[in-house]
Write a protein that holds these residues in place. Structure first.
Motif, PDB file in Angstrom:
ATOM      1  N   MET A  78      54.927  16.710  -8.039  1.00 57.86           N
ATOM      2  CA  MET A  78      54.730  16.029  -6.963  1.00 57.86           C
ATOM      3  C   MET A  78      53.897  14.130  -7.124  1.00 57.86           C
ATOM      4  SD  MET A  78      54.106  18.284  -3.661  1.00 57.86           S
ATOM      5  CE  MET A  78      56.071  18.401  -2.913  1.00 57.86           C
ATOM      6  N   ASN A  79      52.350  14.416  -8.159  1.00 57.78           N
ATOM      7  CA  ASN A  79      51.984  13.671  -8.270  1.00 57.78           C
ATOM      8  C   ASN A  79      52.165  12.519  -9.037  1.00 57.78           C
ATOM      9  OD1 ASN A  79      50.004  14.422  -6.915  1.00 57.78           O
ATOM     10  ND2 ASN A  79      48.637  15.303  -9.274  1.00 57.78           N
ATOM     11  N   GLU A  80      53.214  13.223 -10.123  1.00 57.11           N
ATOM     12  CA  GLU A  80      54.663  11.359 -11.232  1.00 57.11           C
ATOM     13  C   GLU A  80      55.666  11.260 -10.168  1.00 57.11           C
ATOM     14  OE1 GLU A  80      53.283  14.801 -14.949  1.00 57.11           O
ATOM     15  OE2 GLU A  80      55.267  14.603 -14.106  1.00 57.11           O
ATOM     16  N   GLU A  81      56.282  11.807  -9.250  1.00 56.08           N
ATOM     17  CA  GLU A  81      57.549  11.779  -8.997  1.00 56.08           C
ATOM     18  C   GLU A  81      56.716  11.068  -7.296  1.00 56.08           C
ATOM     19  OE1 GLU A  81      60.014  10.549 -10.756  1.00 56.08           O
ATOM     20  OE2 GLU A  81      59.143  12.556 -12.088  1.00 56.08           O
ATOM     21  N   LEU A  82      56.350  11.618  -6.877  1.00 58.20           N
ATOM     22  CA  LEU A  82      56.121  10.296  -5.052  1.00 58.20           C
ATOM     23  C   LEU A  82      54.722   9.499  -5.823  1.00 58.20           C
ATOM     24  CD1 LEU A  82      56.742  13.661  -3.290  1.00 58.20           C
ATOM     25  CD2 LEU A  82      58.529  12.413  -3.969  1.00 58.20           C
ATOM     26  N   ASN A  83      54.104   9.476  -6.764  1.00 61.29           N
ATOM     27  CA  ASN A  83      52.613   9.430  -6.535  1.00 61.29           C
ATOM     28  C   ASN A  83      51.849   9.727  -5.680  1.00 61.29           C
ATOM     29  OD1 ASN A  83      51.295   6.689  -7.660  1.00 61.29           O
ATOM     30  ND2 ASN A  83      51.437   5.638  -5.780  1.00 61.29           N
ATOM     31  N   ALA A  84      51.694  10.782  -6.087  1.00 59.08           N
ATOM     32  CA  ALA A  84      50.975  11.621  -5.091  1.00 59.08           C
ATOM     33  C   ALA A  84      49.291  11.710  -5.326  1.00 59.08           C
ATOM     34  CB  ALA A  84      50.747  13.582  -4.697  1.00 59.08           C
ATOM     35  N   LEU A 141      53.664  13.661   2.151  1.00 59.37           N
ATOM     36  CA  LEU A 141      53.936  12.607   2.786  1.00 59.37           C
ATOM     37  C   LEU A 141      53.404  12.062   4.238  1.00 59.37           C
ATOM     38  CD1 LEU A 141      56.473  14.770   4.403  1.00 59.37           C
ATOM     39  CD2 LEU A 141      57.252  13.159   2.786  1.00 59.37           C
ATOM     40  N   VAL A 142      52.398  12.596   4.817  1.00 59.05           N
ATOM     41  CA  VAL A 142      50.930  12.215   5.405  1.00 59.05           C
ATOM     42  C   VAL A 142      49.925  11.324   5.376  1.00 59.05           C
ATOM     43  CG1 VAL A 142      49.890  12.187   7.429  1.00 59.05           C
ATOM     44  CG2 VAL A 142      51.844  13.745   7.652  1.00 59.05           C
ATOM     45  N   GLY A 143      49.128  12.301   4.124  1.00 53.90           N
ATOM     46  CA  GLY A 143      47.911  11.486   4.390  1.00 53.90           C
ATOM     47  C   GLY A 143      47.744  11.292   2.638  1.00 53.90           C
ATOM     48  N   GLU A 144      46.751  11.051   2.319  1.00 54.35           N
ATOM     49  CA  GLU A 144      46.491   9.449   1.148  1.00 54.35           C
ATOM     50  C   GLU A 144      45.603  10.722  -0.261  1.00 54.35           C
ATOM     51  OE1 GLU A 144      44.121   6.479   1.093  1.00 54.35           O
ATOM     52  OE2 GLU A 144      42.035   7.666   1.380  1.00 54.35           O
ATOM     53  N   LEU A 204      62.314  12.965   8.827  1.00 50.76           N
ATOM     54  CA  LEU A 204      61.248  12.273   8.940  1.00 50.76           C
ATOM     55  C   LEU A 204      61.487  11.414   9.790  1.00 50.76           C
ATOM     56  CD1 LEU A 204      60.699  11.532   5.052  1.00 50.76           C
ATOM     57  CD2 LEU A 204      59.411  12.748   7.083  1.00 50.76           C
ATOM     58  N   CYS A 205      62.462  11.294  10.432  1.00 52.07           N
ATOM     59  CA  CYS A 205      63.126   9.663  11.298  1.00 52.07           C
ATOM     60  C   CYS A 205      62.601  10.336  12.562  1.00 52.07           C
ATOM     61  CB  CYS A 205      64.829   9.375  11.801  1.00 52.07           C
ATOM     62  SG  CYS A 205      65.080   7.893  10.060  1.00 52.07           S
ATOM     63  N   GLU A 206      62.153  11.632  12.940  1.00 57.27           N
ATOM     64  CA  GLU A 206      61.621  11.873  14.373  1.00 57.27           C
ATOM     65  C   GLU A 206      59.982  11.951  14.182  1.00 57.27           C
ATOM     66  OE1 GLU A 206      62.441  16.760  13.900  1.00 57.27           O
ATOM     67  OE2 GLU A 206      64.374  15.991  14.056  1.00 57.27           O
ATOM     68  N   TYR A 207      59.304  10.913  13.181  1.00 57.60           N
ATOM     69  CA  TYR A 207      57.450  11.131  13.238  1.00 57.60           C
ATOM     70  C   TYR A 207      57.497   9.594  12.450  1.00 57.60           C
ATOM     71  CZ  TYR A 207      58.260  15.938  12.412  1.00 57.60           C
ATOM     72  OH  TYR A 207      58.566  17.487  12.366  1.00 57.60           O
ATOM     73  N   GLY A 208      58.191   8.849  13.179  1.00 58.68           N
ATOM     74  CA  GLY A 208      57.775   7.172  12.761  1.00 58.68           C
ATOM     75  C   GLY A 208      57.833   6.333  11.400  1.00 58.68           C
ATOM     76  N   ASP A 209      56.988   5.800  11.002  1.00 56.34           N
ATOM     77  CA  ASP A 209      56.561   4.920   9.693  1.00 56.34           C
ATOM     78  C   ASP A 209      55.661   6.254   9.080  1.00 56.34           C
ATOM     79  OD1 ASP A 209      55.910   3.895   7.384  1.00 56.34           O
ATOM     80  OD2 ASP A 209      55.756   2.057   8.464  1.00 56.34           O
ATOM     81  N   LEU A 210      56.126   6.693   7.928  1.00 54.35           N
ATOM     82  CA  LEU A 210      54.960   7.592   6.918  1.00 54.35           C
ATOM     83  C   LEU A 210      54.727   6.581   5.923  1.00 54.35           C
ATOM     84  CD1 LEU A 210      56.057  11.117   7.668  1.00 54.35           C
ATOM     85  CD2 LEU A 210      54.163  10.094   8.634  1.00 54.35           C
ATOM     86  N   SER A 211      55.759   5.348   5.714  1.00 59.95           N
ATOM     87  CA  SER A 211      55.996   4.711   4.126  1.00 59.95           C
ATOM     88  C   SER A 211      54.004   4.597   3.547  1.00 59.95           C
ATOM     89  CB  SER A 211      56.320   3.452   4.438  1.00 59.95           C
ATOM     90  OG  SER A 211      55.620   3.030   5.312  1.00 59.95           O
ATOM     91  N   ILE A 237      53.542  18.457  10.711  1.00 62.45           N
ATOM     92  CA  ILE A 237      53.703  17.408  10.218  1.00 62.45           C
ATOM     93  C   ILE A 237      52.894  15.843  11.439  1.00 62.45           C
ATOM     94  CG2 ILE A 237      54.661  14.758  10.374  1.00 62.45           C
ATOM     95  CD1 ILE A 237      54.808  15.801   8.351  1.00 62.45           C
ATOM     96  N   GLN A 238      53.187  16.716  12.604  1.00 65.83           N
ATOM     97  CA  GLN A 238      52.904  16.410  13.828  1.00 65.83           C
ATOM     98  C   GLN A 238      51.555  16.582  14.353  1.00 65.83           C
ATOM     99  OE1 GLN A 238      53.894  18.265  18.276  1.00 65.83           O
ATOM    100  NE2 GLN A 238      55.609  16.414  17.869  1.00 65.83           N
ATOM    101  N   PHE A 239      51.246  17.459  14.014  1.00 66.29           N
ATOM    102  CA  PHE A 239      49.424  18.386  14.042  1.00 66.29           C
ATOM    103  C   PHE A 239      48.831  16.960  12.853  1.00 66.29           C
ATOM    104  CE2 PHE A 239      46.317  20.224  11.772  1.00 66.29           C
ATOM    105  CZ  PHE A 239      45.906  20.616  12.825  1.00 66.29           C
ATOM    106  N   LEU A 240      49.247  16.719  11.862  1.00 65.42           N
ATOM    107  CA  LEU A 240      48.516  15.809  11.213  1.00 65.42           C
ATOM    108  C   LEU A 240      48.523  14.530  11.552  1.00 65.42           C
ATOM    109  CD1 LEU A 240      49.733  17.456   7.264  1.00 65.42           C
ATOM    110  CD2 LEU A 240      47.763  17.511   8.243  1.00 65.42           C
TER     111      LEU A 240
END
Length: 335
Positions: free
Chosen positions: A117-123, A93-96, A58-65, A323-326
């Motif tokens: 993912m919805n429960e643990e990653l708040n997706a 990882l990228v979108g809301e 993930l470090c390769e893609y900048g801030d994804l917070s 990831i880069q595409f998105l």
């Protein structure tokens, strides 16, 4: 929120998938088994949800917070268990927001993953029954026929549409027994149904095919239906008077093909090593990955023997960085 704790919780819950869910998944797809499902889960846990590997990647893609204002339509295939996990994960990882249309052949497992993912990653993943053309972007894996239609429907919107591909192996003739035994997994894992499964094997002219067949015959496939399919291949090729080799649970004949039925493999003879990369480049639109440890290839990231069905985070489908595409879509939308 993507952090070490949330990823580790997701990993542990996925790893503890219960038998009842596995039975339901097998009822949905007769080519799934407890062994193949647990193998797929182990691959996701070890390669995609290992925090050290993931955080470095993930470090390769900048801030994804902070999730971007992006709604992604994710359509997954169902040929092997959890084959759509990576696309779904990249979308989260990228979108809301993610709209997930799982294959009817793998709905149980993908719906389970979406819930975790919805429960643990708040997706924010919603399961849908049809493709929503109002989404911002489409990530699709599936059949050629549906892909052709979507290429028209989504011609003016961002999309990654991936359809049928196959994989190849390049042999020098000097492989060790261990390398050939590892190739067995590349060929036969998941009954050979994945686009990363090797179906075409390039061999130097004069190569003794019996060596390959002997190694392949040590592998066992416990499926009466699979055996019946192979017997039909043998009967068909015999009637056609085609040259072929029959193993215990596979047939091999000559000539490259990207459209092979279950249980059928191809060998292709070559005279010069430099022919191989040219051939693969000419057919890159139908090749997913190349198993190769002896031919330097500038345009391809080659896979070691035994690793075709153990993709890492950098083994992108169709060699497009998802990831880069998105991220590019998000950047463009802000302009």
């Amino acid at each position: 929120m993507i952090d070490k704790n949330s990823i580790e919780r997701l990993s542990k819950r996925l790893e503890c998938i219960d038998n009842e869910l596995i039975v339901s998944a097998i009822e949905q797809n007769e080519w799934f088994s407890e062994k193949s499902i647990r193998r797929a889960v182990r691959g996701v846990v070890d390669e995609f949800l290992d925090w050290q590997k993931l955080s470095n990647w993930l470090c390769e893609y900048g801030d994804l917070s902070q999730p971007a204002r992006l709604t992604t339509m994710v359509v997954t295939a169902g040929n092997i268990p959890l084959v759509g996990f990576f696309d779904l994960f990249c979308s989260v990882l990228v979108g809301e927001r993610t709209l997930l249309k799982p294959s009817s052949r793998d709905r149980v497992l993908m719906s389970f993953v979406a819930k975790l993912m919805n429960e643990e990653l708040n997706a924010k993943i919603d399961i849908v029954d049809s493709i929503d053309n109002s989404a911002d972007v489409l990530l699709f894996m599936g059949s050629d026929a549906v892909a052709d239609e979507l290429m028209k429907t989504w011609s003016n919107k961002p999309h990654l549409i991936r359809s049928h591909r196959t994989s190849v192996a390049l042999l020098s003739g000097e492989e060790s027994s261990e390398q050939l035994e590892a190739l067995v997994d590349d060929v036969f894992a998941y009954f050979g149904l994945g686009c990363r499964n090797v179906t075409n094997i390039f061999i130097p002219r004069g190569y003794d095919l019996n060596r390959l067949i002997d190694v392949f015959n040590r592998y066992e496939i416990d499926s009466p239906e699979y055996q019946r399919i192979v017997k039909r291949h043998v009967a068909r090729l015999s009637v056609c008077e085609a040259e072929f080799c029959a193993g215990n649970f596979f047939v091999m004949n000559e000539g490259f093909s990207s459209e092979l039925p279950m249980g059928e493999l191809r060998w292709i003879e070559y005279d010069r090593v430099d022919e191989l990369e040219c051939f693969i480049n000419d057919n890159e639109s139908v090749i997913q990955c190349v198993v190769n440890e002896f031919v330097p290839m500038s345009a391809w990231k080659c896979i070691p023997f035994g690793r075709a069905q153990q993709p890492s985070l950098n083994d992108f489908p169709d060699r497009v960085d998802t990831i880069q595409f998105l991220q590019k879509i998000v950047t463009f939308a802000k302009q």
